[in-house]
Design a protein around this motif. Structure first.
Motif, PDB file in Angstrom:
ATOM      1  N   GLY A  66       0.856  -1.171   0.000  1.00 46.95           N
ATOM      2  CA  GLY A  66       0.000   0.000   0.000  1.00 46.95           C
ATOM      3  C   GLY A  66       0.893   1.221   0.000  1.00 46.95           C
ATOM      4  O   GLY A  66       0.431   2.349   0.129  1.00 46.95           O
ATOM      5  N   ASN A  67       2.182   0.953  -0.125  1.00 45.66           N
ATOM      6  CA  ASN A  67       3.193   2.006  -0.091  1.00 45.66           C
ATOM      7  C   ASN A  67       3.995   1.921  -1.387  1.00 45.66           C
ATOM      8  O   ASN A  67       4.561   0.868  -1.706  1.00 45.66           O
ATOM      9  N   VAL A  68       4.074   3.006  -2.114  1.00 42.68           N
ATOM     10  CA  VAL A  68       4.732   2.979  -3.425  1.00 42.68           C
ATOM     11  C   VAL A  68       6.246   2.921  -3.327  1.00 42.68           C
ATOM     12  O   VAL A  68       6.928   2.773  -4.350  1.00 42.68           O
ATOM     13  N   ASP A  69       6.806   3.021  -2.123  1.00 43.43           N
ATOM     14  CA  ASP A  69       8.264   3.067  -1.967  1.00 43.43           C
ATOM     15  C   ASP A  69       8.875   1.742  -1.534  1.00 43.43           C
ATOM     16  O   ASP A  69      10.080   1.670  -1.289  1.00 43.43           O
ATOM     17  N   THR A  70       8.081   0.689  -1.430  1.00 38.65           N
ATOM     18  CA  THR A  70       8.614  -0.590  -0.984  1.00 38.65           C
ATOM     19  C   THR A  70       9.093  -1.439  -2.155  1.00 38.65           C
ATOM     20  O   THR A  70       8.551  -1.368  -3.260  1.00 38.65           O
ATOM     21  N   ALA A 185      -4.570   8.283   2.362  1.00 37.43           N
ATOM     22  CA  ALA A 185      -3.130   8.252   2.107  1.00 37.43           C
ATOM     23  C   ALA A 185      -2.667   6.806   2.096  1.00 37.43           C
ATOM     24  O   ALA A 185      -2.992   6.031   3.001  1.00 37.43           O
ATOM     25  N   ASN A 186      -1.939   6.411   1.056  1.00 36.39           N
ATOM     26  CA  ASN A 186      -1.478   5.032   0.873  1.00 36.39           C
ATOM     27  C   ASN A 186      -2.638   4.033   0.903  1.00 36.39           C
ATOM     28  O   ASN A 186      -2.477   2.890   1.332  1.00 36.39           O
ATOM     29  N   GLU A 189      -4.203  -0.241  -3.309  1.00 31.37           N
ATOM     30  CA  GLU A 189      -3.576  -1.545  -3.109  1.00 31.37           C
ATOM     31  C   GLU A 189      -2.973  -2.022  -4.429  1.00 31.37           C
ATOM     32  O   GLU A 189      -3.642  -1.992  -5.467  1.00 31.37           O
ATOM     33  N   ALA A 219       2.875   8.550  -4.231  1.00 28.04           N
ATOM     34  CA  ALA A 219       1.655   8.318  -3.450  1.00 28.04           C
ATOM     35  C   ALA A 219       0.566   9.332  -3.764  1.00 28.04           C
ATOM     36  O   ALA A 219      -0.612   9.084  -3.496  1.00 28.04           O
ATOM     37  N   THR A 220       0.965  10.467  -4.336  1.00 27.27           N
ATOM     38  CA  THR A 220      -0.020  11.513  -4.644  1.00 27.27           C
ATOM     39  C   THR A 220      -0.348  11.601  -6.131  1.00 27.27           C
ATOM     40  O   THR A 220      -1.027  12.536  -6.557  1.00 27.27           O
ATOM     41  N   LYS A 225      -3.939   8.318  -5.720  1.00 28.85           N
ATOM     42  CA  LYS A 225      -4.738   8.932  -4.649  1.00 28.85           C
ATOM     43  C   LYS A 225      -5.917   9.614  -5.333  1.00 28.85           C
ATOM     44  O   LYS A 225      -5.798  10.700  -5.886  1.00 28.85           O
TER      45      LYS A 225
END
Length: 441
Positions: A66-70, A185-186, A189, A219-220, A225
């Protein structure tokens, strides 16, 4: 109140992911006409990887991130390389089958390629450059999410590989993004799945415009989002880069379950026939043990050429209106289940009028409470308000038996139901239909 199987036919699945354990993975892929089966997630099986599957295994069937940085955004959580790289021809069709229990309906489907620069079995997907070859958000000419008409419907997602792909070994990154919680936010999926392929019959050179995962999304980003229930979804912006190498925008197998195709003698003019005017005017009539759908099949049998079974009464069953007989006057191009879908939608909308936010429910149930979409979580209704001027309503599907739930206008609800011919049937059998429909719940 509603069975979990019946609920799977609904369009809108706001907040579903938080209450359902099963999501999905790529179970198989067809390349050059050959089917390759993928491994079960690591948390479900400790079996060794197949020597002839090109699909990379992942940890679980839930969202990778759910996090675009992983790093899991590349090919999935704790992904492991496949032991095989499958041949595929540039310009050919690719068909990908996700788990049939897929619960989500809103969000795009995207496909990327990244050159392995050697053996794909040894390639780290976070360190290669990907370019997008395909993307699809809606069924062509509609705002019906293609995720709903393929994955949610249990159908494979099919697209065409660009013919201009250079020959070589690639990781195909196929991704589904679920947007039912994307206002948070985040909240989006991500479900990436990676398949190792070796392209032949191609031409040209690799594009210079590439991205890496993580890194391709923010994320934005407006496609990540986003409020997909706002009523402005026609302006949805696809995440990621533009398509490269002449790839396609849109699915080859999106079977539209929205819109209308039930026109002709059984249609009603929604400007003069409100669904709820019809229902209210008939609700005080005496009860009957036979639905009007069955009565029509019986009383007008001389006009029916088929001897198959009658239409089933409207109910929240696990197999709504399975293989019904075409009703008289309904041979104008609409499907044999069209009218029953309209009756089912009317019955559900009547049922929804009696549901309160404080009523008990069973996890997984969905419905409408007032003008809000309702999802049962932990035995309580979780409400998502439809944006004005839309309301929550049950709508008849068009290309298969069943109904859906959506935020739409009252006019659109009435128009879609009228086009099924259900209103005409209610008028014709007003003494029998509605008391049975409403009383059967």
């Amino acid at each position: 109140m509603f069975s979990s199987t019946f609920v799977q036919s609904f369009i809108l699945a706001a907040a579903l992911a938080g209450s359902v354990s099963a999501h999905g993975v790529v179970e198989s892929i067809i390349l050059d006409g050959k089917t390759y089966t993928g491994p079960k997630p690591l948390e479900q099986s400790s079996a060794p990887l197949s020597a002839d599957s090109p699909i990379r295994v992942v940890q679980a069937n839930g969202p990778a991130a759910g996090n675009v940085d992983t790093a899991a955004l590349a090919c999935g959580l704790n992904q492991k390389a496949a032991l095989f790289t499958a041949p595929v021809t540039a310009g050919s069709k690719v068909s990908i089958q996700w788990s049939p229990s897929w619960p989500h309906q809103v969000g795009p489907i995207l496909t990327y390629l990244g050159a392995c620069n050697g053996d794909c079995e040894k390639t780290d997907p976070t360190k290669i450059n990907f370019f997008k070859i395909h993307q699809a958000e809606f069924v062509q000419g509609t705002t019906q999410w293609i995720q709903d008409t393929t994955l949610k419907a249990g159908k494979p997602f099919t697209f065409t590989l660009p013919s201009g792909i250079p020959n070589g070994k690639y990781i195909m990154r196929h991704e589904v993004i679920a947007l039912h919680r994307a206002t948070e936010a985040n909240g989006a999926e991500f479900y990436p799945s990676c398949i190792q392929v070796e392209v032949s019959g191609g031409s040209g050179s690799l594009p210079s415009s590439t991205v890496r995962f993580p890194g391709a999304y923010s994320a934005t980003d407006p496609g990540i989002k986003v409020d997909v229930f706002s009523g402005n979804i026609a302006n949805y912006v696809m995440p990621g880069p533009a398509i490269s190498l002449g790839g396609d925008d849109g699915g080859d197998d999106g079977g539209n379950d929205g819109g209308d195709d039930g026109t002709g003698d059984d249609t009603e003019d929604p400007s003069t026939s409100s669904v709820f005017d019809i229902v209210t005017s008939t609700s005080s009539a005496g009860s009957s043990q036979t639905s009007a759908a069955e009565e029509a099949t019986t009383s007008e049998a001389a006009e029916v050429t088929s001897t198959s079974s009658r239409r089933r009464p409207v109910r929240t069953s696990s197999t709504p209106a399975a293989t019904p007989t075409s009703a008289p006057g309904n041979n104008n191009g609409s499907k044999p289940f069209t009218r029953q879908n309209g009756l089912d939608a009317i019955a559900l909308n009547e049922k929804f009028k009696g549901i309160k936010a404080s009523d008990p429910c069973q996890d997984g149930d969905m419905g409408c409470v007032g003008d809000s979409f309702a999802q049962c979580v932990g035995g309580k209704w979780l409400l998502t308000q439809c944006s004005a001027p839309t309301i929550c309503a049950a709508l008849p599907l068009v290309n298969k038996p069943g109904t859906s739930i959506a935020c739409t206008t009252a006019e659109d609800r009435d128009s879609r139901i009228a086009l099924t011919g259900a209103l005409r049937m209610i008028k014709r059998h007003r003494r029998n239909l509605v008391p049975h429909v409403v009383g059967s719940f």
